[in-house]
Design a protein around this motif. Structure first.
Motif, PDB file in Angstrom:
ATOM      1  N   TYR A   1       0.977  -1.257  -0.195  1.00 51.23           N
ATOM      2  CA  TYR A   1       0.033   0.009  -0.017  1.00 51.23           C
ATOM      3  C   TYR A   1       0.905   1.186  -0.067  1.00 51.23           C
ATOM      4  O   TYR A   1       2.053   1.282   0.450  1.00 51.23           O
TER       5      TYR A   1
ATOM      6  N   ASP B   1     -11.116  -0.532  -2.879  1.00 47.87           N
ATOM      7  CA  ASP B   1      -9.709  -0.803  -3.578  1.00 47.87           C
ATOM      8  C   ASP B   1      -8.627  -0.778  -2.713  1.00 47.87           C
ATOM      9  O   ASP B   1      -7.327  -1.394  -2.836  1.00 47.87           O
ATOM     10  N   ALA B   2      -8.625   0.136  -1.994  1.00 47.47           N
ATOM     11  CA  ALA B   2      -7.410   0.487  -1.058  1.00 47.47           C
ATOM     12  C   ALA B   2      -7.247  -0.514  -0.137  1.00 47.47           C
ATOM     13  O   ALA B   2      -6.127  -0.844   0.372  1.00 47.47           O
TER      14      ALA B   2
ATOM     15  N   ASP C   1      -7.059  -3.886  -1.544  1.00 49.79           N
ATOM     16  CA  ASP C   1      -6.541  -4.812  -2.088  1.00 49.79           C
ATOM     17  C   ASP C   1      -5.006  -4.802  -2.024  1.00 49.79           C
ATOM     18  O   ASP C   1      -4.328  -3.964  -2.742  1.00 49.79           O
TER      19      ASP C   1
ATOM     20  N   ARG D   1      -2.535  -6.830  -2.337  1.00 52.92           N
ATOM     21  CA  ARG D   1      -1.880  -7.847  -3.297  1.00 52.92           C
ATOM     22  C   ARG D   1      -0.538  -8.576  -2.534  1.00 52.92           C
ATOM     23  O   ARG D   1       0.513  -8.355  -2.686  1.00 52.92           O
TER      24      ARG D   1
END
Lengths: 98, 501
Positions: free
Chosen positions: B93, B289-290, B292, B294
């Motif tokens: 992030y 989305d924040a 997400d 990954r």
């Protein structure tokens, strides 16, 4: 071929904070699909008998003793900062999350 | 606009709360999780950082072995399984508190999982809280928002970043959903966080000072209609960082959710910010989305294999669990439930234990700590232990009283002297000239003077009104500046007047 839509690319670009033009999004949707396919070929080489690994070298437990070592001075720490104030990094206000 | 709420009772009539907690514990290792820079609180900004903490190009993290051992100890204390193999992951992030643009954490393979702790509420009711996982990660830097309204992110023009805290080892403890607490949910929330704080402090793996952010809590709350089994939509109140706040935040969220649901609306899944001043929460950001992140396995770090020998050697080092220790001490000391609870709440259990080992009886140790020292600490607005009265001093002082050298009033003055750093109780007694007048001669003189000064009182006593003796005793105590044994004075007065008590 892997399914990578234009929306997927736009989403990834947003997450990665990369500005992309409509043309770039179109192009990358196709290119990313090829890249994913290329990476997927690894699964053909490794059968179910090969355990998944996150690291190429079979090492574990690489540790450091809890002893204080190298420390930068604030001046050194801030030497690469675009902006600084009161020995701290100065960054634009970000209204994202706290 | 303030959120609508039902009263707590109204909420409880219609709904069952479900709780969940994420508690972050900062470890008190000497160095950071992945770098050899110092892990220290309160130093000047950016003095405890090196290239690894700043995420400069080309650096490689190396895991702090002591932090791993502390994490395993936390897992064991929470009755968790310790994973034979686990690994780190990157949580991606963008935010300036994390200069690498990712936090090194654990995702699919936490070091500890599937544990439980029993939480005892004040009245003795016990709830078992199941632990989903405890994983290792690193803390972020500290942002100070400037310009606009001071300290608030809204309207800030810029932020200053101190990375001293970046990379400090953290263990995040995540519970499974806690069902069935009912109207005791706010109390349980507080007791759970208190128990975690106590456990990590007792293990010696964290300073566990909530006011410094060593233990931080995110509280998840959802409601479901009474009797239902399907969980409702939850909110996550971030950074509730005192025990009192945890209790109030959970209570507030229950009341807020109840109002939303009772009005037929849906609770929004979002983070909430806690405001201590108004004891309310306000909406943070919605799930988006924040979130997400990954996650992927951290390529710069190799897996950790916790051999069973290693785990067992750490288990052998665990101290007695706090709850068991309390039970043992209460039985050994013979205190009643309320007496023991007061001792615990006053934070003097350890001090009393030391005082007893130093030679005092359990009753005497309680008398001094609860009767004398706790009150003085309250006046001075410090923790009782901070007054600096040693167990040895209390044993000595108690001996002076029991041996008839001091009365209680004088002992209080001696204690004040000890607290003021004037020396041991005997030294203070001598330096202040506090000597109990035990020789009957001077006492009888003072008694005769007091009787002569109040002849009408003397007559009353002679006539059988024994309770009037207090006035004469008072006169004698005044004449001897308090340095007489009041009981002995009373005996002598009655003897003098030929009255039997």
């Amino acid at each position: 071929m892997a399914e990578i839509t234009r929306d997927d690319v736009a989403h990834l670009a947003q997450l990665a904070r990369i500005e992309m033009s409509p043309e770039e999004l179109d192009r990358m949707a196709g290119e990313l699909a090829h890249i994913v396919d290329a990476v997927k070929s690894v699964s053909e080489a490794a059968g179910p008998d090969v355990p998944a690994t996150s690291h190429p070298i079979a090492l574990s437990n690489v540790f450091r003793e809890d002893t204080v070592g190298h420390v930068l001075t604030p001046a050194e720490a801030l030497s690469g900062a675009p902006d600084a104030e009161e020995h701290r990094f100065r960054v634009p206000a970000i209204l994202d999350e706290e | 606009m303030a959120d609508a709420t039902l009263t707590f009772d109204e909420a409880m009539e219609q709904f069952d709360p479900v709780l969940g907690f994420e508690v972050h514990v900062e470890l008190n290792t000497k160095t950071k999780m992945f770098s050899s820079a110092p892990n220290a609180f309160g130093d000047d900004p950016n003095t405890n950082v090196n290239e690894v903490d700043l995420g400069l190009p080309g650096v490689l993290p190396v895991v702090n072995k002591a932090a791993v051992e502390s994490s395993i100890k936390i897992g064991l204390a929470l009755n968790c399984e310790i994973a034979e193999s686990c690994r780190f992951a990157r949580k991606n992030y963008f935010y300036p508190d994390t200069p690498k643009n990712f936090q090194t954490s654990q995702y699919d393979e936490p070091i500890a999982h599937d544990g439980w702790i029993d939480i005892e509420l004040e009245d003795g009711e016990v709830f078992r809280v199941e632990i989903e996982r405890a994983h290792m990660e690193e803390d972020a830097g500290k942002l100070t928002h400037l310009g606009g309204a001071a300290g608030r992110i809204q309207g800030a023009e810029y932020s200053l970043v101190d990375y001293n805290r970046a990379g400090v080892p953290l263990v995040e403890i995540v519970t499974k959903p806690i069902v069935g607490a009912g109207r005791r949910a706010p109390e349980l929330a507080r007791a759970y966080v208190a128990a975690i704080r106590e456990i990590v402090k007792n293990l010696g793996v964290s300073d566990a000072r909530m006011e410094r952010g060593n233990v931080r809590c995110d509280a998840n709350v959802s409601l479901m209609p009474k009797g239902a089994t399907k969980f409702g939509i939850r909110s996550e109140t971030k950074n509730v960082n005192s025990l009192r706040s945890v209790e109030h935040a959970v209570r507030f969220e229950i009341q807020r959710h109840a109002a939303v649901l009772a009005a037929g609306a849906k609770v929004t899944q979002e983070t909430r910010h806690w405001h201590e001043d108004t004891r309310t929460t306000t909406a943070g950001r919605p799930k988006s989305d924040a979130d997400d992140y990954r996650y992927f396995p951290e390529p710069d770090l190799v897996p950790i294999h916790a051999s069973r020998e290693w785990v067992e050697s750490l288990r052998a080092q665990l101290p007695e669990p706090p709850a068991e220790r309390r039970k043992r001490l209460k039985t050994a000391w013979g205190y009643s439930d309320p007496e023991f609870r007061d001792v615990v709440n006053a934070g003097v259990m350890d001090a009393i234990e030391e005082t007893i080992s130093a030679g005092a009886s359990a009753a005497a140790a309680r008398k001094w700590w609860m009767g004398e020292i706790v009150g003085r600490a309250k006046v001075a607005d410090v923790d009782p232990a901070e007054l600096g009265v040693s167990a040895a001093a209390i044993v000595e002082l108690n001996g002076l009283v029991e041996g008839g050298k001091l009365n209680n009033k004088m002992a209080g003055q001696v204690l004040d002297g000890v607290i003021a750093g004037e020396g041991t109780p005997t030294q203070v007694m001598e330096a202040r000239g506090l000597v109990l007048v035990s020789d009957d001669g001077p006492l009888l003189e003072a008694i005769d003077a007091a009787l002569a000064a109040q002849p009408d009182v003397a007559d009353k006593i002679r006539a059988g009104k024994v309770q009037a003796v207090g006035a004469i005793v008072g006169g004698v105590m005044k004449a001897t500046r308090g340095q007489a044994d009041a009981g002995r004075v009373k005996e002598l007065i009655l003897e003098r007047l030929g009255v039997s008590a």
